[in-house]
Write an enzyme that holds these catalytic residues in place. Structure first.
Site, PDB file in Angstrom:
ATOM      1  N   PHE A 392       0.828  -1.205   0.000  1.00 51.52           N
ATOM      2  CA  PHE A 392       0.000   0.000   0.000  1.00 51.52           C
ATOM      3  C   PHE A 392       0.862   1.255   0.000  1.00 51.52           C
ATOM      4  CE2 PHE A 392      -4.091   1.818   0.324  1.00 51.52           C
ATOM      5  CZ  PHE A 392      -3.968   2.981   1.065  1.00 51.52           C
ATOM      6  N   GLN A 395       7.129  -0.246  -2.594  1.00 51.76           N
ATOM      7  CA  GLN A 395       7.282  -1.129  -3.734  1.00 51.76           C
ATOM      8  C   GLN A 395       8.748  -1.532  -3.849  1.00 51.76           C
ATOM      9  OE1 GLN A 395       5.979   1.103  -7.142  1.00 51.76           O
ATOM     10  NE2 GLN A 395       6.929   2.986  -6.441  1.00 51.76           N
ATOM     11  N   ASP A 537       8.856 -10.776  12.665  1.00 48.21           N
ATOM     12  CA  ASP A 537       7.996 -11.124  11.524  1.00 48.21           C
ATOM     13  C   ASP A 537       8.556 -12.331  10.789  1.00 48.21           C
ATOM     14  OD1 ASP A 537       5.900 -11.022   9.814  1.00 48.21           O
ATOM     15  OD2 ASP A 537       6.576  -9.279   8.683  1.00 48.21           O
TER      16      ASP A 537
END
Length: 763
Positions: A392, A395, A537
């Site tokens: 969002f 990139q 993560d």
């Protein structure tokens, strides 16, 4: 004596002539049928050895045929084929290169001792990747001559290797006699001990120092130096003591061990007081007037030279332009340089400032990045090729980077991470934090390394290593066996079958392959733990795979520096990977190395389920109750009992009972040495139970995978505040299977305690 010629016609364009000689024809042999000794070919009809000469020195492209534009075969990487004799211990992996080109593309065949090589002729089979013949875990029967033959309609060439496999001798490490040596040194000197270790199996080396225990006759030992992730055997064979003192005198021991046994040798260090200076020494130490003048002039010249270098670099960096100033940015796409964050934890200390940064950008914001010459790259040296990933706010592009090696320019493939036009102040700070983390952590084989940054004359770019095979989750799914139940449910997992990439090497994964994947990831995590970095993560989607199948941990967007303390408490409502999080991270928002170990256990489950979705059928609001009751993920289909026990150890509810990453590396190293290269056959068994879910769960999995593909920029975006203290585990939220779920804030602790009490009563 008569001669008969037997002609064997090729399926393409080659005619091969063989001669059969009969010394005397007898009457009884007049009806005998003769046939060529060449076996019936199973490939285009050049299974015989070439008869045109070996042409091994053809290293450049030969001239093209004027009429057809064709070229006979030629070697393209001759310098990598110079080593002909390979003497390897049994169990090693051997690679033979046959780098060849031509027009049309030549066909390559391999021969062992003049017999054509078939894929399954040896235990473990042969593999052929990128013009390289690979023999894994060689045995004595693999000895022989291996010849590569390349042929097209314009000619052929060949190259021969000799392989000698040596039997391994099972013995403990052998230490060179006389090492380490006794040393004597003055206070303040540096002392070096050396220890030479010989071992067929990989040795583990440590340096110890004895500590005298007056209450016990047996001495105690303290470990001074032990092998780490980046250390080599050569590093471990040397112990350096800086600025020694009287307390460091004593016995020093070099200890080396392998799976067979342990060997050790010791040496003594004597520390002496510094002798008083003699009269001659004092006289020599007094500089005369001439020496003083020389020293002053040298100092002035050094200062002038340094100023000249600074001016040249200044002009070169800014090309004669004014240096960047602190400006107000009306258009976020034109962000000027921004200040380097020396202490990223400061971003989270001021709650009001953090809340202000998390608000949508309504006013222009200001940044100033200082130039870091060690990492700065020129934008004109980077060419963006194609977009690899998009979230969002950010990139990632595949790009070509031109680097200077001495006087020659070289081009390398890299990846460039940047923000999109809809970013806000927080997104820029997140990317800066990731940049600082990657700079601080440094380089390692099993993490994605930072190559450089672009901070001047444009938006912020992070230039990182490129991984050709994409992330580990997608790689495992691409390499699932074809036509099995595992693959039939892939479309329901949110993937488009038309987008499936081909299996990169055409080889079915073996047990050794997937254990190697787990071992490499564990090595990278051990390195991060040594650098006091928690990832937060860990998942297969955030492990990238190179062309050589090297695992690299990526996505430091959620990583945090915990050098100041041993844990990190999250205070904001950013998204987090809920199904990969430890219990204490879900309930208390506290992250430690132990929470990373829990996530690594889930990652192991993903690897040995070939990228299955964890906790299928369990909603996020039910997960805490599920785990608190002692339930855990079931054993994946392709994990051994020992591997599953390792996963369960990672999922201990008490963080202190979980193994650390060093222990995990050692256990996986041993499992890798014991693992088999046998190819999995029965992939279909158990797939239906493992991958098939109800229609509701399939919809949830689809949403999850779509979110997984987003980058860290989308994961870290802020979500709306809780309404009236409602706990986020409600039925409405349960329909959203986003793996990044917002954590609870501290002001919700009362509601959380009530919820825990309700869950315990229901259990």
């Amino acid at each position: 004596m008569k001669e008969f010629e037997v002609k064997v016609a090729s399926t393409a364009f080659v005619l091969v002539l063989f001669s059969l000689t009969i010394n005397q024809i007898l009457a009884s042999e007049t009806s005998t049928k003769f046939r060529s000794p060449v076996p019936a070919p199973t490939v285009p009809d050049w299974n015989h050895l070439p008869n045109e000469g070996n042409e091994e020195n053809v290293v450049s492209a030969p001239k093209q045929d004027g009429a057809s534009g064709g070229q006979k075969p030629y070697w393209t990487k001759r310098e990598k084929m110079m080593k002909r004799l390979h003497a390897e211990p049994a169990g090693n992996t051997v690679r033979f290169r046959c780098a060849v080109d031509g027009n049309p593309k030549p066909q390559v065949l391999w021969y062992k001792n003049d017999l054509i090589v078939q894929k399954n002729d040896r235990v473990g089979g042969y593999k052929y990747r990128n013009q390289v013949l690979i023999l894994e875990s060689v045995v004595l029967s693999d000895k022989g001559n291996y010849m590569c033959v390349a042929r097209n309609e314009y000619g052929s060439i060949n190259h021969t290797y000799q392989l000698d496999v040596q039997e391994r001798s099972a013995s403990k490490p052998i230490l060179a006699e006389g090492l380490p040596q006794n040393k004597s040194a003055y206070i303040g000197d540096d002392v070096t001990f050396k220890c030479k270790v010989y071992s067929d199996a990989h040795p583990h080396i440590q340096w110890l120092k004895s500590i005298n225990n007056h209450n016990n006759a047996a001495p105690n030992y303290t470990v001074l130096k032990a092998a780490g992730v980046n250390t080599t055997d050569l590093d471990m064979e040397v112990l350096i003591l800086k600025n020694v003192s009287f307390e460091e005198a004593g016995e020093y021991t070099c200890l080396a061990g392998n799976s067979i046994g342990i060997s050790h040798q010791s040496a003594w260090l004597s520390v002496l007081p510094v002798p008083p200076p003699t009269t001659d020494t004092i006289t020599k130490g007094i500089p005369n007037e001439t020496n003083i003048i020389i020293y002053v002039m040298c100092g002035v010249l050094v200062i002038l030279f340094g100023l000249a270098v600074v001016l040249v670099l200044y002009y070169h960096c800014y090309n004669g332009k004014d240096p960047p100033m602190l400006v107000r940015i009306e258009n976020p796409d034109n962000i000027p340089p921004m200040t380097k964050i020396e202490h990223p934890t400061m971003l989270f200390g001021n709650t009001q400032a953090w809340q202000r940064m998390c608000m949508p950008m309504q006013e222009p914001f200001e940044f100033n990045i200082q130039l870091d010459l060690q990492w700065e790259l020129q934008r004109e040296d980077i060419t963006l090729v194609e977009r690899l990933d998009e979230g969002f706010f950010g990139q990632v592009f595949k790009a070509d980077l031109v680097t200077c090696n001495n006087t020659r320019k070289e081009k390398m493939v890299c990846a460039v991470k940047m923000l999109k036009g809809n970013r806000n102040e927080k997104d820029v700070l997140d990317l800066l934090t990731e940049m600082d983390q990657m700079k601080r952590v440094g380089k390692h084989k099993n993490i994605i390394n930072l190559l450089g940054v672009c901070t001047q004359n444009g938006p912020l770019w992070l230039v990182i290593e490129y991984a050709a095979q994409g992330n580990l989750r997608d790689y495992l799914r691409r390499n699932r066996p074809q036509n099995t139940l595992c693959n039939l449910v892939l479309p329901s997992e949110g993937r488009n079958p038309d987008d499936e990439l081909p299996v990169p090497h055409g080889d079915t994964l073996t047990q050794k392959d997937i254990v190697s994947f787990a071992f490499q990831v564990a090595r990278g995590l051990e390195f991060l733990a040594q650098k006091k970095c928690i990832h937060r993560d860990l998942a297969a989607r955030n492990v990238l795979v190179t062309e050589e199948l090297v695992m690299k941990i990526a996505d430091f967007g959620l990583a945090r520096d915990i050098r100041s303390c041993d844990y990190y408490r999250k205070h904001t409502r950013g998204h987090l990977p809920y199904k990969w999080m430890a219990l204490e991270a879900m309930s208390d928002n506290i992250f430690t190395h132990a929470t990373d170990v829990w996530s690594f256990g889930v990652l192991l489950w993903e690897i040995f389920s070939l990228a299955g979705s964890p906790y299928p059928g369990i909603k996020t609001h039910e997960l805490v109750k599920f785990l608190r009751s002692g339930e855990r993920l079931d054993k994946p289909q392709y994990a051994s009992q020992e591997m599953y026990r390792l996963m369960r150890d990672c999922w201990e509810e008490d963080p202190s009972k979980r193994p650390n990453f060093r222990t995990l590396v050692e256990d996986l190293d041993r499992m890798l040495a014991e693992s088999s290269t046998e190819v999995y056959i029965d992939f279909a068994a158990g797939c239906e139970a493992e991958y098939s879910e109800s229609s509701e769960d399939e919809s949830e999995s689809q949403n999850s995978d779509e979110e997984d593909d987003d980058s860290v920029f989308e994961r870290m975006r802020q979500i709306d505040s809780l309404s009236n203290g409602n706990i986020p585990f409600n039925e409405e939220d349960s329909s959203n299977s986003d793996p990044y779920v917002a954590p609870l804030l501290q002001n919700e602790e009362n509601v959380l305690q009530n919820e825990h009490a309700r869950l315990r009563s229901e259990a």
